[in-house]
Scaffold this motif. Structure first.
Motif, PDB file in Angstrom:
ATOM      1  N   THR A 129      10.336   0.095  -1.208  1.00 20.09           N
ATOM      2  CA  THR A 129      10.372   0.751  -2.606  1.00 20.09           C
ATOM      3  C   THR A 129      10.920  -0.166  -3.777  1.00 20.09           C
ATOM      4  O   THR A 129      11.329   0.336  -4.566  1.00 20.09           O
ATOM      5  CB  THR A 129      11.565   1.873  -2.159  1.00 20.09           C
ATOM      6  OG1 THR A 129      12.735   1.213  -1.715  1.00 20.09           O
ATOM      7  CG2 THR A 129      10.879   2.957  -1.468  1.00 20.09           C
ATOM      8  N   HIS A 130      10.770  -1.553  -3.194  1.00 17.26           N
ATOM      9  CA  HIS A 130      11.080  -2.459  -4.161  1.00 17.26           C
ATOM     10  C   HIS A 130      10.519  -2.264  -5.484  1.00 17.26           C
ATOM     11  O   HIS A 130       9.159  -2.068  -5.604  1.00 17.26           O
ATOM     12  CB  HIS A 130      10.678  -4.028  -3.596  1.00 17.26           C
ATOM     13  CG  HIS A 130      11.307  -4.897  -4.601  1.00 17.26           C
ATOM     14  ND1 HIS A 130      12.485  -5.482  -4.585  1.00 17.26           N
ATOM     15  CD2 HIS A 130      10.710  -5.782  -5.604  1.00 17.26           C
ATOM     16  CE1 HIS A 130      12.578  -6.403  -5.578  1.00 17.26           C
ATOM     17  NE2 HIS A 130      11.520  -6.526  -6.097  1.00 17.26           N
ATOM     18  N   ALA A 174       0.981  -1.239   0.025  1.00 15.34           N
ATOM     19  CA  ALA A 174      -0.103  -0.008  -0.022  1.00 15.34           C
ATOM     20  C   ALA A 174       0.950   1.262  -0.074  1.00 15.34           C
ATOM     21  O   ALA A 174       0.533   2.305  -0.673  1.00 15.34           O
ATOM     22  CB  ALA A 174      -0.781   0.212   1.170  1.00 15.34           C
ATOM     23  N   VAL A 175       1.889   1.032   0.668  1.00 16.95           N
ATOM     24  CA  VAL A 175       2.857   2.214   0.864  1.00 16.95           C
ATOM     25  C   VAL A 175       3.669   2.404  -0.518  1.00 16.95           C
ATOM     26  O   VAL A 175       3.700   3.531  -1.186  1.00 16.95           O
ATOM     27  CB  VAL A 175       3.875   2.241   1.801  1.00 16.95           C
ATOM     28  CG1 VAL A 175       4.775   3.107   2.008  1.00 16.95           C
ATOM     29  CG2 VAL A 175       3.138   2.093   3.218  1.00 16.95           C
ATOM     30  N   ALA A 181       4.227   5.103  -5.815  1.00 22.34           N
ATOM     31  CA  ALA A 181       4.522   4.966  -7.559  1.00 22.34           C
ATOM     32  C   ALA A 181       3.185   5.825  -8.059  1.00 22.34           C
ATOM     33  O   ALA A 181       3.652   6.507  -8.983  1.00 22.34           O
ATOM     34  CB  ALA A 181       4.120   3.443  -7.906  1.00 22.34           C
ATOM     35  N   ALA A 182       2.088   5.860  -7.480  1.00 24.98           N
ATOM     36  CA  ALA A 182       0.999   6.667  -8.040  1.00 24.98           C
ATOM     37  C   ALA A 182       1.284   8.287  -8.030  1.00 24.98           C
ATOM     38  O   ALA A 182       1.128   8.839  -9.137  1.00 24.98           O
ATOM     39  CB  ALA A 182      -0.310   6.344  -7.230  1.00 24.98           C
ATOM     40  N   ILE A 238      17.622   2.502  -0.884  1.00 25.49           N
ATOM     41  CA  ILE A 238      15.854   2.498  -1.517  1.00 25.49           C
ATOM     42  C   ILE A 238      16.033   2.046  -2.651  1.00 25.49           C
ATOM     43  O   ILE A 238      14.850   1.554  -3.258  1.00 25.49           O
ATOM     44  CB  ILE A 238      15.173   3.502  -0.991  1.00 25.49           C
ATOM     45  CG1 ILE A 238      15.841   4.793  -2.063  1.00 25.49           C
ATOM     46  CG2 ILE A 238      15.141   4.073   0.271  1.00 25.49           C
ATOM     47  CD1 ILE A 238      15.035   6.227  -2.149  1.00 25.49           C
ATOM     48  N   ALA A 239      17.047   2.037  -3.587  1.00 25.09           N
ATOM     49  CA  ALA A 239      17.070   1.784  -4.899  1.00 25.09           C
ATOM     50  C   ALA A 239      17.082   0.440  -5.302  1.00 25.09           C
ATOM     51  O   ALA A 239      16.109  -0.248  -5.329  1.00 25.09           O
ATOM     52  CB  ALA A 239      18.234   2.685  -5.595  1.00 25.09           C
TER      53      ALA A 239
END
Lengths: 327, 326
Positions: B41-42, B9-10, B15-16, B31-32
């Motif tokens: 953040t996958h 959800a996060v 992404a949205a 995070i990358a």
């Protein structure tokens, strides 16, 4: 452009017209700061005031190389940067008087001077506190493809903070268009450099990050302007950030009222005689007594007008304190 | 509505926001390529590229501060502080810079920054990876503080945090990442400052946040078997706080238990207790109960860790203490 330290010893001469305009601006800052000291001692001004007597050439020399939409972050000693970046003396003095007409509407005071319209992102009362934000501002210019740069002013004392090292590392890593201007006035508040740094050449700190460095005599405005021209062009061209060390002298205490017990006897008098950037430029230009008096009169009128403007300003209502906490 | 984990959800919300708005970008440690230490953040690097999904050095002050600087320029950065314990390393930038620029500038500056962080006990990481520090941030005028307990709240509240013109510190709980719920496919923003009543009841209100919302719901279920009707309320946004929702609930049930995983002393629950006694004192039939962790750092050995943090039986005991009084 290659990385490394550029020593600017024999700068190209600028036009007389340009140098005269520098002199006017520096003198305005000087007389403004002296007026601030006077009004504080007279009991007009509240709070904690830090003036920049002796450091005017750094502010003017750097800011005159900036475009109006470039941004700066300043320090607790900020009046010279603010004026040099385009804040009006009226807005600055009114802030020191705590008026709604002040640059920060009376919410900030001397150590929190903001003027977004002139690209001033704020004086910052936390030593080193403004540097990370400058990296972020410069990153936003890079991400948006804007030809703007972000400039952080700070002192030698700030180079001992974690924020300084984290910021320079990140700025160089991401090659953002930032210039870090270190006003090395040789004192962190009351503590002399040799008591707070194990090195004397500050440029070595930035070289550790692979950052381009420029070192300049901060009391020579011509040299500062030329060094800043190189530094800002480097950053603006997308070649990465620059560390600009301006060796300067604070010809006064850390704060207004500072007894300066930490200074060696005679140091201040000697510095005032040998390291004042204003007489130095006056001498270079050969300004005669008559022209000087006219310049002094102009500057005095501007400064006096700012005091009148401030005194006749609007006091905030106490309950205005509840506004502006949230957007 | 598809079933979605709290973690997804996060991620889906990030992404949205990034799909529709070039001003939204991410910065944080690992995070990358790694997708974040919790995998939140996958996949975002692949879709949005390294300019917008930025791995940083281990420099919490610069991460938060670079977010502040970009936000002032009108971008909407979302920075990740890997563990909320490490937010202590960015506190200067969050508390003295992000929270105060607007005020100190007399209203000129906005700092639309979102600071995501996570943490929580229950997996024996020891004292420096398991704290709950939300109360520290709630003490700072100028910040907003959000702490979702469900996937749908995580999604809707994160969206509103990104698009809030203030700095929002967004807490996630490590042990909630795998929980699932139905989340609307079209992102559905949830207004900040609105509480959620998860379950209505008439005998006692449990005000719970984070992991303890789920504990409270289990307690409520068990309590039914003993004839006690429990209302469970999650403020979701801790600052600003939906005071009306809490007061209205307590006026109805006349009893209040506050629970969170952070240490009880000086915790968020203390503010709730103060609020309730100020605004609903005459409605109370029992002293307000607080249930949180014992006043120690989080210990390593699992038996000690479990002893320190609050559990269902602690909340149930508090509920029973309140209803034992007439």
């Amino acid at each position: 452009m290659s990385r490394g330290v550029t020593k600017l010893e024999q700068p190209t001469r600028l036009s007389r017209e340009t140098l005269v305009s520098f002199l006017e601006e520096m003198l305005l800052i000087r007389r403004f700061e002296e007026k601030v000291e006077e009004r504080f001692r007279a009991g007009d001004l509240s709070g904690f005031l830090h003036v920049a007597l002796g450091q005017e050439a750094v502010a003017v020399g750097v800011c005159r190389t900036l475009e109006s939409d470039d941004v700066i972050a300043s320090t607790h000693r900020a009046h010279h940067h603010c004026l040099a970046k385009g804040m009006t003396p009226n807005a600055l003095m009114a802030e020191l008087y705590g008026k709604l007409e002040g640059c920060s509407r009376g919410y900030g005071g001397s150590m929190h001077l903001y003027d977004l319209a002139t690209g001033n992102l704020g004086a910052n009362a936390v030593v080193g506190g403004g540097l990370p934000g400058i990296v972020g501002a410069a990153l936003s210019f890079q991400l948006r493809g804007e030809p703007r740069i972000a400039v952080a002013f700070f002192g030698d004392g700030a180079t001992n903070t974690g924020a300084f090292h984290e910021s320079l590392n990140l700025a160089q890593l991401w090659s953002v268009p930032a210039v870090f201007v270190c006003e090395n006035n040789h004192y962190a508040e009351s503590t002399p450099s040799h008591q707070h740094m194990p090195i004397t050449d500050l440029s070595r700190r930035a070289e550790a990050f692979g950052m381009h460095c420029v070192v300049v005599d901060g009391q020579d405005i011509e040299a500062v302007y030329l060094a800043a021209t190189e530094a800002t062009a480097h950053a603006r061209a997308g070649n990465g950030p620059v560390f600009l060390v301006a060796n300067t002298y604070r010809l006064t205490g850390h704060y207004v009222g500072d007894p300066q017990v930490y200074r060696p006897k005679g140091e201040l008098r000697e510095l005032r005689e040998t390291q004042d950037p204003i007489p130095r430029l006056r001498e270079l230009l050969g300004v005669d007594e008559e022209s000087w008096s006219a310049l002094e009169a102009d500057v005095k009128a501007t400064v006096e007008a700012s005091v009148e403007f401030a005194k006749s300003g609007t006091d905030p209502r106490p309950e205005d304190a509840l506004l502006n906490v949230y957007a | 509505m598809p079933e979605t984990t709290y973690r997804e959800a996060v991620r889906d919300c990030l992404a949205a926001a990034m799909r529709q708005d070039p001003d939204v970008f991410l910065m944080g440690e690992d995070i990358a390529e790694m997708g974040g230490s919790m995998g939140v953040t996958h996949g975002l690097l692949e879709e949005f590229g390294k300019e917008r999904v930025r791995n940083t050095p281990i420099s919490e002050a610069a991460i938060a501060g670079a977010g502040v600087g970009a936000a002032i320029q009108g971008m909407r950065p979302v920075v990740e502080i890997m563990y909320q314990d490490f937010i202590t390393l960015s506190m200067e930038q969050i508390v003295l810079q992000a929270a105060k620029h607007r005020y100190m500038s007399g209203g000129q500056v906005s700092v639309p920054l979102t600071v995501r962080t996570q943490g929580g006990a229950g997996w024996s990481p020891g004292a420096q990876h398991a704290e709950q520090l939300e109360a520290w941030l709630c003490h700072v005028p100028g910040l907003k503080v959000v702490y979702p307990s469900t996937p749908e709240d995580a999604s809707g509240l994160l969206w509103s945090s990104i698009y809030d013109d203030n700095t929002v510190v967004f807490f996630e709980h490590r042990t909630l990442y795998p929980i699932k719920a139905n989340v609307p496919e079209a992102l559905s923003p949830i207004e900040l400052g609105k509480a959620r009543v998860h379950r209505e009841g008439s005998d006692v209100t449990i005000v719970a946040i984070g992991r303890l919302v789920h504990v409270a719901l289990q307690v409520a279920e068990q309590a039914t078997e003993e004839g006690i009707s429990v209302e469970v309320l999650d403020p979701r946004t801790l600052l600003p706080l939906d005071e009306d929702a809490i007061i209205n609930s307590v006026m109805k049930t006349n009893r209040c238990v506050v629970t969170h995983e952070a240490v009880t002393r000086m915790g968020f629950g203390a503010e709730i207790a103060a609020l309730v006694q100020e605004k609903a004192f005459d409605y109370l039939d029992a002293p307000i109960e607080r249930v949180g962790s014992k006043f120690t750092p989080i210990p390593f050995a699992p038996v000690m860790e479990q002893y320190v943090i609050p559990h269902e039986e602690d909340v149930m005991a508090a509920v029973k203490r309140t209803v034992a009084r007439i």
